[in-house]
Write a protein that holds these residues in place. Sequence first.
Motif, PDB file in Angstrom:
ATOM      1  N   UNK A 244       0.801  -1.207   0.000  1.00 54.11           N
ATOM      2  CA  UNK A 244       0.000   0.000   0.000  1.00 54.11           C
ATOM      3  C   UNK A 244       0.842   1.268   0.000  1.00 54.11           C
ATOM      4  N   UNK A 245       2.042   1.183   0.494  1.00 55.29           N
ATOM      5  CA  UNK A 245       2.904   2.355   0.596  1.00 55.29           C
ATOM      6  C   UNK A 245       3.126   3.016  -0.762  1.00 55.29           C
ATOM      7  N   UNK A 246       3.363   2.222  -1.797  1.00 60.20           N
ATOM      8  CA  UNK A 246       3.694   2.773  -3.114  1.00 60.20           C
ATOM      9  C   UNK A 246       2.509   3.388  -3.844  1.00 60.20           C
ATOM     10  N   UNK A 247       1.290   3.156  -3.371  1.00 63.12           N
ATOM     11  CA  UNK A 247       0.114   3.692  -4.064  1.00 63.12           C
ATOM     12  C   UNK A 247       0.034   5.214  -3.989  1.00 63.12           C
ATOM     13  N   UNK A 248       0.777   5.829  -3.082  1.00 64.35           N
ATOM     14  CA  UNK A 248       0.729   7.290  -2.984  1.00 64.35           C
ATOM     15  C   UNK A 248       1.587   7.986  -4.039  1.00 64.35           C
ATOM     16  N   UNK A 249       2.336   7.236  -4.812  1.00 67.83           N
ATOM     17  CA  UNK A 249       3.196   7.814  -5.847  1.00 67.83           C
ATOM     18  C   UNK A 249       2.589   7.596  -7.221  1.00 67.83           C
ATOM     19  N   UNK A 250       2.786   8.568  -8.111  1.00 68.41           N
ATOM     20  CA  UNK A 250       2.269   8.443  -9.477  1.00 68.41           C
ATOM     21  C   UNK A 250       3.009   7.377 -10.266  1.00 68.41           C
ATOM     22  N   UNK A 251       4.270   7.160  -9.925  1.00 69.96           N
ATOM     23  CA  UNK A 251       5.098   6.183 -10.613  1.00 69.96           C
ATOM     24  C   UNK A 251       5.804   5.340  -9.557  1.00 69.96           C
ATOM     25  N   UNK A 252       5.655   4.021  -9.639  1.00 68.45           N
ATOM     26  CA  UNK A 252       6.273   3.132  -8.655  1.00 68.45           C
ATOM     27  C   UNK A 252       6.628   1.808  -9.327  1.00 68.45           C
ATOM     28  N   UNK A 253       7.693   1.192  -8.894  1.00 67.41           N
ATOM     29  CA  UNK A 253       8.096  -0.076  -9.499  1.00 67.41           C
ATOM     30  C   UNK A 253       7.193  -1.231  -9.058  1.00 67.41           C
ATOM     31  N   UNK A 254       7.045  -2.177  -9.947  1.00 67.18           N
ATOM     32  CA  UNK A 254       6.402  -3.447  -9.620  1.00 67.18           C
ATOM     33  C   UNK A 254       7.461  -4.503  -9.898  1.00 67.18           C
ATOM     34  N   UNK A 255       7.949  -5.146  -8.843  1.00 67.07           N
ATOM     35  CA  UNK A 255       9.064  -6.078  -8.969  1.00 67.07           C
ATOM     36  C   UNK A 255       8.587  -7.522  -8.915  1.00 67.07           C
ATOM     37  N   UNK A 256       9.167  -8.357  -9.762  1.00 70.61           N
ATOM     38  CA  UNK A 256       8.957  -9.797  -9.617  1.00 70.61           C
ATOM     39  C   UNK A 256       9.750 -10.255  -8.401  1.00 70.61           C
ATOM     40  N   UNK A 257       9.524 -11.465  -7.950  1.00 69.42           N
ATOM     41  CA  UNK A 257      10.284 -11.981  -6.810  1.00 69.42           C
ATOM     42  C   UNK A 257      11.773 -12.007  -7.139  1.00 69.42           C
TER      43      UNK A 257
END
Length: 109
Positions: free
Chosen positions: A1-14
């Motif tokens: 949930x932390x990254x939802x406040x940014x317009x651009x955020x990484x989505x990392x695979x494991x």
Amino acid sequence: NYLTKFQLAPILTQGEFDHQLLPREGVIDSYVVEDADGKITDMCSFYHLPSTVIGNEKHNKLNAAYSFYNVATSVPLKNLMEDALILAKQKNIDVFNALNIMDNALKTS
């Protein structure tokens, strides 16, 4: 949930997460804060970028670190970054850098 406040955020695979954030000596350091139930609430990380110093008889290497991913949800970000500076000093880091991205601008105030 932390990254939802940014317009651009990484989505990392494991695999990407493991490669970018699991500690490796002299490459990356990551630390977490756990609450009483063992849930991770905060994290800080920095990567190492050593440089060769040319033409100095006393110093031949500069150990720099760059702040990487930092998440502060249960402690103030300033306190988390103070801890990161202490941890970096324990790793013989000479210079600690942080880019002005995500919440990093809050660190300098």
